[in-house]
Design a protein around this motif. Structure first.
Motif, PDB file in Angstrom:
ATOM      1  N   ASN A 152       0.206  -1.738  -5.546  1.00 23.72           N
ATOM      2  CA  ASN A 152       0.259  -0.728  -4.496  1.00 23.72           C
ATOM      3  C   ASN A 152      -0.677   0.420  -4.862  1.00 23.72           C
ATOM      4  OD1 ASN A 152       2.337  -1.566  -2.398  1.00 23.72           O
ATOM      5  ND2 ASN A 152       3.515  -1.868  -4.268  1.00 23.72           N
ATOM      6  N   LYS A 153      -0.427   1.604  -4.314  1.00 24.78           N
ATOM      7  CA  LYS A 153      -1.286   2.761  -4.558  1.00 24.78           C
ATOM      8  C   LYS A 153      -0.491   3.937  -5.105  1.00 24.78           C
ATOM      9  CE  LYS A 153      -4.485   1.362  -0.874  1.00 24.78           C
ATOM     10  NZ  LYS A 153      -5.105   1.747   0.419  1.00 24.78           N
ATOM     11  N   LYS A 162       0.664   6.766  -7.392  1.00 26.18           N
ATOM     12  CA  LYS A 162      -0.093   7.602  -8.326  1.00 26.18           C
ATOM     13  C   LYS A 162       0.805   8.364  -9.297  1.00 26.18           C
ATOM     14  CE  LYS A 162      -3.880   8.397  -5.051  1.00 26.18           C
ATOM     15  NZ  LYS A 162      -4.664   9.422  -4.306  1.00 26.18           N
ATOM     16  N   GLU A 171       2.308   4.677  -1.542  1.00 27.67           N
ATOM     17  CA  GLU A 171       1.698   5.638  -2.456  1.00 27.67           C
ATOM     18  C   GLU A 171       2.723   6.393  -3.279  1.00 27.67           C
ATOM     19  OE1 GLU A 171      -1.106   8.114  -0.440  1.00 27.67           O
ATOM     20  OE2 GLU A 171      -2.025   6.435   0.626  1.00 27.67           O
ATOM     21  N   ASN A 212      -0.953  -0.510 -10.124  1.00 30.80           N
ATOM     22  CA  ASN A 212      -0.963   0.662  -9.258  1.00 30.80           C
ATOM     23  C   ASN A 212      -2.033   1.646  -9.735  1.00 30.80           C
ATOM     24  OD1 ASN A 212       1.383   0.925  -7.064  1.00 30.80           O
ATOM     25  ND2 ASN A 212       2.150  -0.322  -8.747  1.00 30.80           N
ATOM     26  N   ARG A 213      -1.871   2.920  -9.409  1.00 28.24           N
ATOM     27  CA  ARG A 213      -2.836   3.956  -9.805  1.00 28.24           C
ATOM     28  C   ARG A 213      -2.125   5.102 -10.522  1.00 28.24           C
ATOM     29  NH1 ARG A 213      -6.144   4.337  -4.016  1.00 28.24           N
ATOM     30  NH2 ARG A 213      -6.654   2.084  -3.851  1.00 28.24           N
ATOM     31  N   ASN A 230      -2.663   0.495 -14.965  1.00 27.89           N
ATOM     32  CA  ASN A 230      -2.599   1.770 -14.270  1.00 27.89           C
ATOM     33  C   ASN A 230      -3.612   2.723 -14.904  1.00 27.89           C
ATOM     34  OD1 ASN A 230      -0.345   2.030 -12.066  1.00 27.89           O
ATOM     35  ND2 ASN A 230       0.539   0.721 -13.653  1.00 27.89           N
ATOM     36  N   ASP A 288       0.791  -1.234   0.000  1.00 28.67           N
ATOM     37  CA  ASP A 288       0.000   0.000   0.000  1.00 28.67           C
ATOM     38  C   ASP A 288       0.822   1.282   0.000  1.00 28.67           C
ATOM     39  OD1 ASP A 288      -2.310  -1.481  -0.085  1.00 28.67           O
ATOM     40  OD2 ASP A 288      -2.654  -1.429   2.072  1.00 28.67           O
TER      41      ASP A 288
END
Length: 292
Positions: free
Chosen positions: A123-124, A126, A106, A147-148, A171, A104
Motif C-alpha cells: 500500500n502507500k 507512510k 495511506e 509500504n512507504r 519500507n 492504495d
C-alpha cells in the motif's frame, strides 16, 4: 406416433466456502527480498517466498484468495485515505483476520477490536501512529511489507502483548521502534536502517525471538545483546566492517556454545570474516560471508 419427450435437468454445483481459520505458523508467508537461502523448517513458507498477488485475480495467494468472493460493487470502491467507508468494505474481514492488500491506503485503517491478523502489504502507508493499535490488544501478526513507512510513533506497538510476528520489510525506516516482548519473528529487510537507529538493548528482552531479518539495510555493525533464543539472523548486504568476540559469543567463557543458532548470513558486507575467528568460536556453523 408417440412423441418422445426428453427432460433435461441442469445441476449447478455451487462450492460451499468454509471460512478458513487464521493461518497457522507453518503457512505464514513473510517476505525475504533478494535472497535464495531458506531459513529452516519453520520459516520456509514465510520468508520472502509468497506467491505473486495480482489485482485482476488471476494469481491469488492463500492470504487473499477470499477477495474473489466479494461483491463486484465493493471492488469498485475507490480506496483512499479520505474514504468514510467501514474498513470491512474496503478490506476483507474474516475470522479475526483483516486483508487490506494492494488497495492504495495511506494510513492504517480502523480495525475491528477482535482483529488478530492484519495483512496490509503493498500500500502507500507512510506513518504508524500510537493510536492505530491502542484498542487492538488481540493482534498476533502484522504485515506491512511493501509500504512507504518512514516513521513509527513511540509506543505504537507497546500495548500489543500478544504480537508474535511483525514484518516491516521493504519500507523507508531509518530506525527501529520499540518492539513488543513476545515477538518470535521480526522482519525489517529492505529499509534504510543504520546502527545508530537500533538501541543497544532493542532485542535483549525479546526472549522468544527466533527469526530476525535485517538484510539490505545500512548497518555498520551487528546489533548488540542478541537473545539466546535466536535461530536465524540475516544481516546480508549491509555496511558491516567490524565484529567483536562478544558479538555472538562470550569472550570470558570459552565453554559457552550458542546451541540454538542455526544460520547467520553476512554476505555482501565489506568485512572479512576470517580476521575474526574468535567471534564464531561458540557457533555450531560459521556465518555465510566473505573469508578472504
Amino acid at each position: 406416433m408417440e412423441t418422445l419427450q426428453a427432460t433435461f435437468f441442469l445441476f449447478v454445483f455451487v462450492p460451499l466456502v468454509n471460512p478458513a481459520p487464521p493461518l497457522q505458523q507453518e503457512s505464514l508467508q513473510f517476505y525475504e527480498y533478494d535472497t535464495d537461502v531458506s531459513m529452516g523448517s519453520l520459516t520456509q513458507d514465510y520468508e520472502m517466498q509468497s506467491k505473486d498477488i495480482r489485482k485482476d485475480g488471476a494469481n491469488v495467494s492463500l492470504d487473499t484468495s477470499l477477495v474473489l468472493q466479494r461483491d463486484d460493487s465493493q471492488l469498485d470502491v475507490p480506496p483512499t485515505k479520505d474514504t468514510n467507508l467501514p474498513t470491512c468494505l474496503l478490506c476483507v474481514c474474516l475470522s479475526g483476520s483483516v486483508y487490506c492488500e494492494e488497495i492504495d491506503i495511506e494510513a492504517v485503517p480502523p480495525l475491528p477490536k477482535e482483529t488478530a491478523y492484519l495483512y496490509a502489504r503493498f500500500n502507500k502507508i507512510k506513518r504508524i501512529a500510537a493510536s492505530d493499535f491502542a484498542d487492538i490488544t488481540t493482534l498476533r501478526r502484522i504485515d506491512f511489507s511493501g509500504n512507504r513507512i518512514e516513521e513509527i510513533e513511540d509506543g505504537a506497538f507497546s500495548k500489543l502483548l500478544l504480537l508474535e510476528e511483525l514484518s516491516l520489510a521493504e519500507n523507508r525506516l531509518v530506525k527501529l521502534p520499540v518492539l513488543p516482548p513476545k515477538l518470535t519473528t521480526f522482519n525489517a529487510n529492505q529499509n534504510r536502517i543504520k546502527s545508530r537507529g537500533i538501541k543497544a538493548n532493542a532485542f535483549k528482552k525479546l526472549t522468544n525471538l527466533a527469526y530476525l531479518y535485517l538484510g539490505h539495510n545500512a548497518l555498520e555493525s551487528v546489533p548488540l545483546n542478541l537473545p539466546e533464543s535466536l535461530r536465524i539472523l540475516h544481516l546480508q548486504y549491509n555496511n558491516i566492517t567490524t565484529i567483536t568476540d562478544d558479538t555472538f559469543c562470550k569472550s570470558n567463557n570459552t565453554r559457552y556454545i550458542r546451541t540454538r543458532m542455526d544460520e547467520i548470513r553476512m554476505e555482501g558486507n565489506p568485512i572479512v570474516l576470517a580476521k575474526h575467528v574468535n567471534a564464531f568460536s561458540c557457533l555450531r556453523m560459521l556465518p555465510v560471508g566473505t573469508y578472504y
